[in-house]
Design a protein around this motif. Sequence first.
Motif: not given
Lengths: 227, 227
Positions: A6, A8, A48, A50, A52, A55, A84, A86-91, A93, A95, B8, B11, B50, B84, B91
Motif C-alpha cells: 500500500t 499512502v 488486483l 484497490s 481509496a 471525492r 475496487d 473507494s471514497a476516502t475523506r483522507g489521503p 491510499t 493498494t 475506509v 465511509i 494490507s 503489508d 483514516p
Amino acid sequence: MATVDTMVEDIDFRRRWPGFDFRKLGRRLMTINLSDLAAMGATPRYALVSLALPRALSTWAIDRLYAGIAQQAQRFGCAIAGGDLSATRGPLTLTAAVFGDLPKGSRPLTRRGARAGWRIGVTGRLGSAAAGLKLLEGGRRPATPAERSWVRAQLEPVPRLEAAQILRRAGVRVAGDISDGLYREVEKIAEPAGLGAELWADELPIEASLGRCHGVAAWRLALFDSE
Amino acid sequence: MATVDTMVEDIDFRRRWPGFDFRKLGRRLMTINLSDLAAMGATPRYALVSLALPRALSTWAIDRLYAGIAQQAQRFGCAIAGGDLSATRGPLTLTAAVFGDLPKGSRPLTRRGARAGWRIGVTGRLGSAAAGLKLLEGGRRPATPAERSWVRAQLEPVPRLEAAQILRRAGVRVAGDISDGLYREVEKIAEPAGLGAELWADELPIEASLGRCHGVAAWRLALFDSE
C-alpha cells in the motif's frame, strides 16, 4: 507467489513534490509490488488494484493514475484482473496485490537459509533514490542531469525482475529487496540465521554522480535509505 | 478467482458507532471479500491483507483487528498468506485480497448471460443490515433483541459461501452479491444483457422484525440498501 503493498499519500509520496504526476504514481504502485515478486524470483501474472481516493480528485487525475498502473502492468506481462474503488475523506491510499509463479520445479528466493561464510551481493547502483527523495522533500526542482536521474530513481524505480531470475538460475537461494535499505535487509537475512554480517562502506556500488549529497556522505544513503 | 476490497473509516464504518470493536471490524474486512468470492461460487484459499493505520492507534487495537481477520479467515478455511502495514495521517484504510478456486471443471457464477423469462431469486432476509446502519448512524445503542440483530447484520455479516455453492451445484449460472443493494445488483445483471426486470415489493423476503423502521418502509431498505 503473492505480494501486497500500500502507498499512502504524505507518507510514501506527496502531491506537491515538484514534477509529481499521477501516471508516474500509478507506475510506481505497480513497481513496488513487482519488485517484491522479483525478490522472490517469481514471474508476475496478474494483479488486483484497490484505490481509496478523495471525492475531490478529478477524473483526469484518476484516468492518469489508472493509465500508469495499466502501463507498468502490461510492460511486465501482468494482467489487471480486478479492483475496487473507494471514497476516502483522507489521503490517497493505493493498494495493489500481485500474483506470480515460478518455473516448474524451481524454488523461490527467500530470506531464509543464509549460511556462515557466504558473500553478500547487491545489484544496481545505490543511493540515487534516497538522494532523489531528499531533493523532493526539500521542494527543489532537479536542476542537473544527475539530479534528474536521482528523482527518477525515486519516482520511477524499475523492478529488477530480470536480475532476480538470472540470480535464481545461477543458483542463488537467499535474497531480499532493499526497499527498506541495504543495511536493514542484510539484518533481516542474517539475524534469524543467527549470523552477523560485515559490510564495507568503501566497497558499496554507490551511484557515481552522488559524490557528497546534501552534507550526508553518499555511503550513508546507500546503506541505510530506501531503494 | 480473486477479489479485492477496501474499507475506509468514516465511509464504510465509524469508530464512534455504539458497540464498535476492532475484532468485529477485522472479521468484517474478511467477510466483504469472502462474500465477493461466494458470489462467484468459489472456495476461498488464501488472503493478503494490507492495513494503513494511524500511528496513534494502540497496539491493543491492532492486535484485536488482526485477531478478527485471522479468526474469520480460519473459519472459512482461508490462509493469511501475507500482508503489508503502512502508516497513514488519515483514516484507517483496510484492504484484503482473497483468492479462491472452483471445483475442477465447474464454471464460476457471473453476472453475464442472463436470459429473458428467467426468475430472480435472493437468499436470506433483506433489510436488517440497512436498519442496523441507520441505528448506528443515529448514534443509538440497540435496545431490543430485534435492534441488536439488525446491528449485528451490519457489523458482522456472514458470507454466503454455502448458499452460493448450493446454487452453483443446482445449475444456477448467473448471480451477484447485493452489497450495493438488490435493485442495483439486478440492474447490473439485466442491463448488459439488454433485459428489464420486474421486482414485486410485496414478495421480497423482508426481515420480519423490521415492520416499519424509522419512517422508511422496510421494502425500501430491502430493495435499495446495502446488505
